[in-house]
Design a protein around this motif. Structure first.
Motif: not given
Length: 319
Positions: A235, A308, A311-312, A315-317
């Motif tokens: 990740p 984007r 995040y996809k 799952n990082y934002r």
């Protein structure tokens, strides 16, 4: 019987109006807003106000005429950029060098973090970390001077090659292909120690029970690395890799400006150094602004796409 003209007390406080709620929220956050205000002002002054100069990219800009009286040329600068092979070569150089730095800058810190994680002697581990972090804090002005001396025809590296292998001296900074290798390797050497921090932090967060269970099952250190450590780092690897895409057109102005010369323009010239030379040295302000605007637009698109993707897939934002 006389009745009271005031309503009876119900024992509850009346609900606050919307205006009162907003006023209370503003009062609670006014100190934080005041702390942010200087940074906001600086951002507006130095980041947004200069964007007015984008109009230069569409003009034959002359400083003595200003924005209002310079001739309007529309998209001529962009057409010249994409229709001239020499100009397109600069874009390709930027992509090639930045891509090599991206891959090397991801693999080298990861490998170093994995190796350092296996060291059990704390004093030695801290000493190695300190040594590999230090180059990050040195400017390319200093490192550029060191590399120019070491990689010259009579420098330390060529002297060692001649003494050990009896070969002709290599013109590292005068040959375009060798120049790219020097740029990429020196950048990796400078940054891999600092870049390993995030991987070391991720390694510290892996559940030790996973390794204990693997040892019970008879897994060795190498098997534990492949089955536990690397999958746990995937990740953060995705996050680092995707976020690096936003800087794919930033191949390192400071580094290349301090190392390159006219002999390696065909392989080592990047967008930033090209804009500097064409705009500030040759005075082609309109064309250099067009090249800079092209880079900024592409960089913005890549940054949005990178976030984007992060995040996809991880799952990082940020927001």
């Amino acid at each position: 019987m006389k009745t009271s003209s005031t309503p009876a007390s119900s024992g509850t406080t009346p609900a606050l109006s919307g205006r009162q709620k907003k006023r209370g929220k503003w009062t609670r956050t006014i100190a934080l807003d005041a702390m942010v205000l200087p940074a906001l002002i600086l951002t507006i002054v130095f980041a947004y106000v200069p964007m007015v100069g984008i109009v230069i990219a569409f003009q034959d800009f002359k400083p003595w005429l200003g924005f209002s009286q310079s001739n309007w040329v529309g998209l001529d600068h962009f057409k010249y950029l994409f229709n001239t092979p020499e100009n397109l070569q600069v874009v390709w150089n930027t992509l090639i060098i930045a891509s090599m730095k991206l891959v090397g800058g991801l693999i080298a810190p990861l490998v170093f973090a994995l190796l350092l994680n296996e060291v059990r002697l704390s004093a030695f581990k801290r000493s190695v970390q300190t040594l590999v972090y230090l180059p990050h804090f040195l400017s390319w002005v200093i490192l550029g001077g060191i590399l120019l001396d070491m990689l010259s025809m009579k420098g330390l590296i060529n002297q060692a090659l001649v003494a050990m292998f009896n070969i002709e001296p290599v013109f590292f900074l005068g040959d375009g292909n060798w120049f790219r290798v020097v740029v990429v390797l020196s950048d990796i050497w400078k940054e891999f120690g600092f870049g390993a921090i995030i991987f070391l932090a991720s390694l510290a967060g892996i559940n030790p029970a996973l390794y204990e269970a693997a040892e019970v099952d008879g897994a060795g250190r190498w098997q534990q690395t492949w089955a536990i450590t690397i999958p746990s780092l995937i990740p953060i690897m995705i996050v680092v890799g995707t976020l690096s895409l936003g800087n794919i057109l930033n191949a390192g102005f400071d580094q290349i400006f301090n190392l390159y010369n006219g002999l390696v323009y065909d392989k080592g010239d990047i967008i930033d150094t090209f804009v500097y030379r064409i705009g500030l040295i040759d005075g082609q302000f309109g064309f250099s602004a067009a090249v800079g605007l092209f880079k900024s637009v592409v960089g913005f698109v890549l940054i949005v796409a990178a976030y984007r993707m992060a995040y996809k897939f991880a799952n990082y934002r940020i927001f």
